[in-house]
Write an enzyme that holds these catalytic residues in place. Structure first.
Site, PDB file in Angstrom:
ATOM      1  N   LYS A  29      -4.976 -14.781 -50.400  1.00 38.58           N
ATOM      2  CA  LYS A  29      -3.742 -14.228 -49.853  1.00 38.58           C
ATOM      3  C   LYS A  29      -3.612 -12.774 -50.295  1.00 38.58           C
ATOM      4  CE  LYS A  29      -1.008 -18.461 -49.419  1.00 38.58           C
ATOM      5  NZ  LYS A  29      -2.146 -19.397 -49.586  1.00 38.58           N
ATOM      6  N   ASP A  67      -5.787 -15.721 -45.739  1.00 44.65           N
ATOM      7  CA  ASP A  67      -4.681 -16.556 -45.273  1.00 44.65           C
ATOM      8  C   ASP A  67      -3.544 -15.706 -44.713  1.00 44.65           C
ATOM      9  OD1 ASP A  67      -5.686 -19.082 -45.755  1.00 44.65           O
ATOM     10  OD2 ASP A  67      -4.859 -19.218 -47.773  1.00 44.65           O
ATOM     11  N   MET A  68      -2.777 -16.322 -43.802  1.00 45.73           N
ATOM     12  CA  MET A  68      -1.541 -15.708 -43.339  1.00 45.73           C
ATOM     13  C   MET A  68      -0.388 -16.162 -44.224  1.00 45.73           C
ATOM     14  SD  MET A  68      -1.484 -13.523 -40.943  1.00 45.73           S
ATOM     15  CE  MET A  68      -2.737 -12.804 -39.859  1.00 45.73           C
ATOM     16  N   GLN A 116      -1.032 -18.430 -36.907  1.00 49.24           N
ATOM     17  CA  GLN A 116       0.004 -19.453 -36.986  1.00 49.24           C
ATOM     18  C   GLN A 116       0.633 -19.648 -35.604  1.00 49.24           C
ATOM     19  OE1 GLN A 116       2.279 -19.063 -40.988  1.00 49.24           O
ATOM     20  NE2 GLN A 116       1.764 -16.967 -40.417  1.00 49.24           N
ATOM     21  N   ARG A 174      -8.948 -19.548 -38.280  1.00 52.66           N
ATOM     22  CA  ARG A 174      -8.403 -20.888 -38.523  1.00 52.66           C
ATOM     23  C   ARG A 174      -7.030 -20.942 -37.857  1.00 52.66           C
ATOM     24  NH1 ARG A 174      -6.549 -21.020 -44.089  1.00 52.66           N
ATOM     25  NH2 ARG A 174      -8.573 -21.709 -44.848  1.00 52.66           N
ATOM     26  N   LYS A 216      -0.278 -24.485 -37.686  1.00 52.37           N
ATOM     27  CA  LYS A 216       1.067 -24.430 -37.108  1.00 52.37           C
ATOM     28  C   LYS A 216       1.899 -23.340 -37.771  1.00 52.37           C
ATOM     29  CE  LYS A 216       1.249 -29.388 -36.041  1.00 52.37           C
ATOM     30  NZ  LYS A 216       1.894 -30.674 -36.425  1.00 52.37           N
ATOM     31  N   GLY A 217       1.841 -23.238 -39.078  1.00 51.34           N
ATOM     32  CA  GLY A 217       2.651 -22.272 -39.820  1.00 51.34           C
ATOM     33  C   GLY A 217       3.616 -22.988 -40.743  1.00 51.34           C
ATOM     34  N   THR A 220      -5.144 -29.063 -38.639  1.00 51.00           N
ATOM     35  CA  THR A 220      -3.994 -29.896 -38.321  1.00 51.00           C
ATOM     36  C   THR A 220      -4.239 -31.318 -38.806  1.00 51.00           C
ATOM     37  OG1 THR A 220      -2.572 -30.730 -36.544  1.00 51.00           O
ATOM     38  CG2 THR A 220      -4.904 -30.460 -36.034  1.00 51.00           C
ATOM     39  N   HIS A 221      -3.134 -32.043 -39.049  1.00 56.56           N
ATOM     40  CA  HIS A 221      -3.216 -33.463 -39.360  1.00 56.56           C
ATOM     41  C   HIS A 221      -2.617 -34.295 -38.235  1.00 56.56           C
ATOM     42  CE1 HIS A 221      -3.030 -31.267 -43.233  1.00 56.56           C
ATOM     43  NE2 HIS A 221      -3.987 -32.100 -43.573  1.00 56.56           N
ATOM     44  N   ARG A 255       4.142 -28.067 -48.675  1.00 62.32           N
ATOM     45  CA  ARG A 255       3.511 -29.304 -48.218  1.00 62.32           C
ATOM     46  C   ARG A 255       4.559 -30.398 -47.993  1.00 62.32           C
ATOM     47  NH1 ARG A 255       0.571 -25.732 -48.449  1.00 62.32           N
ATOM     48  NH2 ARG A 255       1.456 -25.661 -46.364  1.00 62.32           N
TER      49      ARG A 255
END
Length: 303
Positions: free
Chosen positions: A97, A131-132, A160, A181, A184-185, A223-224, A286
């Protein structure tokens, strides 16, 4: 949505962070999502995941540093991590980051720090994903990634789907051949810059995934959501991609059965594996992403 916004708000509250750090159940609960606080713990978990067939991207947790020396310490950790991964012959890259590398202190400092990490990673044939973070850093992140890519091809970044600008941003990255990558964000954003409901975010994700799988380099679908996974698999088939042409990326500790199922079907699956002492903000995001994660925490609070 209200629960998610509340949890994202709490992710920035220091008093709650102190509460979790001082109570054993907070430490126990965060183990589901974080490899540990030390590099050795991260390396051991990486070894185990590799043996199970997963690829890994390692994130040394830390954000929003306000001093140049803290950013320098992050660079030292990442360069040491690269050397350890190579020495142990582990199948893993890095996620970094820019706020950890000092972008809020000085963008030029962050850029030089990023180049240092990229140079060491290239020496050991390792990939670095930038990373964003929040939308206030999107423009500078993309700018530094584009600049770094002119010198180092072992760099990629993240888009994202909940941000309204992501379609145009992805088009620029694809044209330049920068690996992306798609996520969703996980940050709390205003309506003028981000979609505010799940349906719009999912539709955006699908549009971006189609573009990425059709035109992108080394597409990574993070994604999950089983429906989004099925959609991405269908698009990959339509565009003539096989399982080695793209990969699914999933977070450590979330939907572990689904991770194993994708692997058993021949897909490339990469686990996003965080470690470090600065785990609270990541942990709370998370929880915000999926209510089941919150119920997991509450079960531990009662034990």
């Amino acid at each position: 949505m209200l629960l998610r916004r509340m949890l994202l708000f709490l992710s920035r509250q220091r008093f709650l962070e102190e509460f979790f750090r001082k109570n054993h159940f907070g430490s126990r609960a965060k183990k589901r999502f974080v490899a540990g606080e030390t590099r050795l713990e991260a390396l051991n978990t990486t070894y185990r995941l590799n043996r199970e067939g997963f690829k890994v991207t390692l994130d040394y947790l830390g954000e929003e540093v306000s001093a140049a020396q803290d950013a320098a310490a992050a660079v030292e950790e990442y360069t040491a991590l690269v050397r350890d991964l190579a020495r142990e012959n582990l199948d893993a890259g890095l996620s970094v980051k820019l706020s950890h590398l000092g972008v809020r202190v000085d963008p030029d400092l962050a850029f030089e720090n990023l180049l240092q990490v990229l140079n060491t990673a290239r020496e050991y044939d390792r990939f670095v994903r930038v990373d964003m973070e929040g939308s206030d850093l999107t423009e500078i992140t993309l700018d530094l990634v584009h600049r770094a890519h002119a010198q180092y091809k072992n760099i990629g970044t993240v888009i994202q789907s909940h941000l309204r600008s992501s379609g145009e941003d992805l088009d620029h990255l694809v044209r330049e051949g920068i690996p992306v990558r798609l996520v969703k964000g996980a940050y709390l954003e205003n309506a003028n810059v981000a979609f505010q409901n799940r349906e719009d975010t999912l539709l955006s994700f699908m549009r971006l995934a189609e573009t990425l799988l059709k035109e992108g380099q080394q597409p990574a679908i993070a994604t999950h959501d089983e429906k989004l996974i099925e959609f991405a698999s269908d698009m990959a088939f339509i565009f003539g991609l096989d399982e080695s042409d793209f990969e699914f990326q999933m977070l450590y500790g979330i939907r572990r059965t689904l991770q194993a199922e994708l692997l058993s079907k021949g897909h490339r699956v990469r686990i996003y594996l965080p470690y470090g002492k600065d785990w609270y903000g990541y942990f709370m995001r998370r929880l915000a992403e999926r209510p089941a994660n919150l119920w997991f925490l509450l079960r531990h609070l009662r034990e």
